[in-house]
Design an enzyme around this catalytic site. Structure first.
Site, PDB file in Angstrom:
ATOM      1  N   GLU A 225       0.883  -1.162   0.000  1.00 43.49           N
ATOM      2  CA  GLU A 225       0.000   0.000   0.000  1.00 43.49           C
ATOM      3  C   GLU A 225       0.913   1.201   0.000  1.00 43.49           C
ATOM      4  OE1 GLU A 225      -2.679   0.343   3.415  1.00 43.49           O
ATOM      5  OE2 GLU A 225      -2.482   2.495   3.115  1.00 43.49           O
ATOM      6  N   CYS A 261      -3.442   7.583   5.257  1.00 43.47           N
ATOM      7  CA  CYS A 261      -3.444   7.269   3.826  1.00 43.47           C
ATOM      8  C   CYS A 261      -4.814   7.508   3.219  1.00 43.47           C
ATOM      9  CB  CYS A 261      -2.998   5.829   3.605  1.00 43.47           C
ATOM     10  SG  CYS A 261      -3.867   4.689   4.682  1.00 43.47           S
TER      11      CYS A 261
END
Lengths: 504, 504
Positions: A225, A261
């Site tokens: 990620e 994020c």
């Protein structure tokens, strides 16, 4: 980086991976119920160490103790959720096609030892005991974590708690180990006995490790990620009711000092939405000045916001240039509080290749308002963005026709699309998806959070014509018809637990 | 390579990919039932062209017309199986977590246009209308096939049949297109609009394309089925009853002239099993001399068997060295029949690094008997082999204790493990797994054959708090509660079709 050579489970790559490799067969065969109990015991040990963990983490990350306390809870709950996933058993995808010549049985089995690289911003939930570790242990894969240089003391405290929990649960503590240092990270992902990698971090670091994994003689999956600049779209009717959208927007922009994020990095609003823009500007001016996670994020924030503020076609709505510049000026060791920065631009400037920086993630209390002149222009802009983990839409009933135009673009570009809610604050459950196209994820078919994250650490296996007595333990477990029986697909039909007849 | 510029659907990479890209949104949204009917219509059109297809294929591949006729049936059945997979709907993994603030729904959606590289040995089942194409179309992904240089006429005939079927089914024919030539293959996998690649072929070619996919600015998944030298293990008791094991072994060694990826390439037997070894040798001596698929396979067979026969510790049990050498001697254009070759060696010689060739796949009627002195030695040998698609075990009741020792190693090393059945002759169904570790597969978590092959072409998407009226068509379809309703997991519990309440 100094080593704490006395810490059990921390060592050099060869040693820690070898321990994981030796622990793997027993861990595969221990059975689902003992593995579920292991995860629950780990959750209990984390909570037992809660006070120390929060104190340590607050010192190392500058995050608020209340926020960290809640994160310990989330991390423990995540371990317990995976205990439930293991017990429920669908994750095995047990499938039987019967045939006179011998049935074919298909199921998923663990890959073997895996490597986990945690993130700086969630020292627990994306750390040594985070979602990658929890899902890998649930799958039956021993984990070798890479210590995070930004919070080594937390990593070590969590490692100790997990190993103590394993011992208490009667499982080899070597199902969790740790290595430390930059070089060790590269050695880890290229070690022949490592079968997959989970990573949460920067595009630069992640891509370098991805490339190492792909270049191995026997390539392995790299579940990374990486960066994500997430769009938040305010549709025209909603923009005229700022009071309805301001809270989810501000939450999305500023959660955890803008160091998540799922931060809304680009807020799209109509070019006549002056009231909304003013209110967002005021909220940024009034926002607290956070201390960021570490010196390199602090320096990157100062340099990144200053660079973007200086671009053609970019207006500085809030943020004291001198204050944001302080950290950069005083060097990478500095961790002064930083000033929130709100910029404004237009779709045309956003898409100007000279302004490509605007389309990249920048951690910290920073966002860009992007003014659009029409929904058609908005669609063009959204389609041109890099893939992201999440996108938000803020709309009223009057916006439904425009929403129909915009949502397909967002579903194409983002792993999760929320409606009138903050983009931040990911819920962890069965329907969770935390992924997307590159660079949000290096493996768009997978998620790093939620029940289905377990799928990353498994591979199918088919057994054809086998005698029941030789079936692997996890399939034999299903034969009893008790509460722990497996859901199974039999000749194409999805059913409840296997009966004894089906495996005899 | 000459182009047939008149053939609809065949063109240069930019044009064919652009057509696929334009066809993608409509194909995603056409709905499950029309997509299922498309697959069935394609199956019907293939069968309608059966006579021509078989004649063309027999001329291009030298395979037996009866074998090819059965392969057309298998290929059509595979398309129909995926129609069933689409209708059943579990593949969408529809999941709902309810919450007061707004439900989270997760489901799988198509990646977009994908590239498919078929194999030389199954011109239909692993070709333009093969499992990769069928599963990708089932998922909703347009397919750009790479024409196989070994059988371009079949590829074109199949392409025409599929496009005619699409038109008949009311779907854009551009959901299937084709490109031709070596350079086009590399351009295809690096084209920005291609989202994934399915490949069946050699390790060399596959790895080159895998590397191109991994090196893209935005990497994409490469699902490659590369080489596989599959072990077949005769346990000691079974070895004493050769009549029980000889048929599945010979079938495994010689199916389709030894040109299948499930061929038993290494046959392990006890070193005192002289009767079994003699019978296998006799069967190889008596076997027909096949014409191989193409000149390069013929040349590789001649060179490969000669090179292996000359290794230290290798004995030639059957196979006329002069005859096998013929093809190599007469050059790559030659397609003379080749002589079956049976070699014998020991575990010690097999594991000698100087003999690494023995552990690699070689297409053609060739196998190696590997004599083991103990089950412990057998285990060591099996654990040292490259991963394979399949492994076979041949055993009697007396072998069960040894089987318990050996099976875990095989399950570790092979994607499918069969018991007293041929390794060749893969059945296509819900429990099918055709994959394994590298080099058997470049993506060990996936299969290239069977119902779950569809998963490769899908990625998760989560929608949070969405109004029911805006849900994507495939989730709205589920609301009616009719026969086409979706299986859904609701708050962790796996249920039947969604009811209207759940999406309103």
């Amino acid at each position: 980086m100094t080593h704490d050579d006395q810490l059990d489970g921390l060592g050099d790559v060869a040693d820690v991976v070898e321990r994981a490799r030796r622990a793997a067969p027993g861990f595969t065969n221990v059975g689902r119920e003992p593995r579920a109990r292991l995860l629950e015991t780990m959750a209990g040990h984390l909570e037992g160490a809660r006070a120390d963990l929060v104190t340590t983490a607050a010192a190392e990350t500058a995050l608020d103790p209340d926020v960290l306390d809640a994160e310990v809870t989330r991390t423990a709950d995540q371990l317990r959720m995976f205990a439930g996933v293991v017990r429920e058993g669908s994750y095995l995808e047990a499938t039987v096609d019967t045939a006179p010549g011998g049935d074919v049985m298909r199921w998923l089995r663990p890959l073997g030892p895996v490597a986990v690289f945690g993130a700086s911003n969630f020292p627990f939930a994306y750390g040594v005991a985070g979602g990658d570790t929890a899902s890998a242990l649930a799958a039956g894969c021993p984990v070798v974590a890479k210590e995070h240089p930004s919070h080594p003391r937390i990593c070590r405290a969590v490692l100790s708690a997990l190993r103590a929990a394993a011992a208490a649960a009667g499982v080899s503590p070597d199902v969790i180990g740790m290595v430390s240092g930059f070089e060790a990270g590269a050695q880890l992902v290229t070690h022949p006995d490592i079968t997959a990698v989970g990573f949460t971090g920067s595009v630069g670091g992640g891509r370098a490790l991805f490339d190492l994994c792909a270049a191995r003689p026997l390539p392995i999956p790299f579940y990374g990620e990486l960066g994500s600049v997430n769009p938040a779209v305010v549709l025209p009717h909603a923009a005229r009711s700022p009071e309805r959208v301001i809270e989810p927007l501000v939450t999305s922009m500023l959660a955890r000092g803008g160091q998540v994020c799922t931060k809304a990095g680009l807020v799209f609003l109509p070019d006549d939405a002056e009231d909304l823009a003013d209110r967002l500007r005021q909220r940024m001016l009034d926002a607290p000045r956070p201390v960021l996670l570490n010196p390199s994020i602090t320096a990157a924030y100062a340099a990144g916001t200053a660079r973007r503020a200086a671009l053609d076609g970019v207006e500085v709505l809030s943020g004291d240039a001198a204050a944001t510049g302080d950290a950069a000026a005083t060097g990478a060791g500095d961790r002064s509080p930083v000033s929130p920065v709100l910029l404004a631009t237009t779709v045309v400037s956003l898409l100007d290749d000279a302004n490509a920086d605007l389309r990249d993630e920048c951690f910290g209390p920073y966002a860009v308002l992007v003014r659009y002149r029409s929904v058609a222009e908005l669609r063009t802009a959204l389609a041109a963005l890099p893939s992201s983990l999440v996108a938000g839409v803020y709309a009223t009933d009057g916006d439904l026709p425009d929403a129909r135009d915009v949502l397909p673009v967002l579903v194409d570009r983002a792993g999760r699309v929320v409606w009138n809610q903050p983009t931040s604050g990911l819920r962890v459950g069965w329907a969770t998806h935390h992924g997307g196209g590159y660079p949000a994820s290096t493996a768009s078919g997978t998620t790093s959070v939620g029940a289905t994250a377990i799928r990353r650490w498994l591979r199918p296996s088919a057994l054809q014509g086998w005698p029941a007595a030789l079936l692997p333990a996890e399939l034999r477990d299903a034969a009893g018809g008790d509460d722990r029986g497996l859901p199974v697909r039999r000749n194409g039909r999805l059913n409840g637990p296997l009966t004894a007849r089906e495996v005899s």
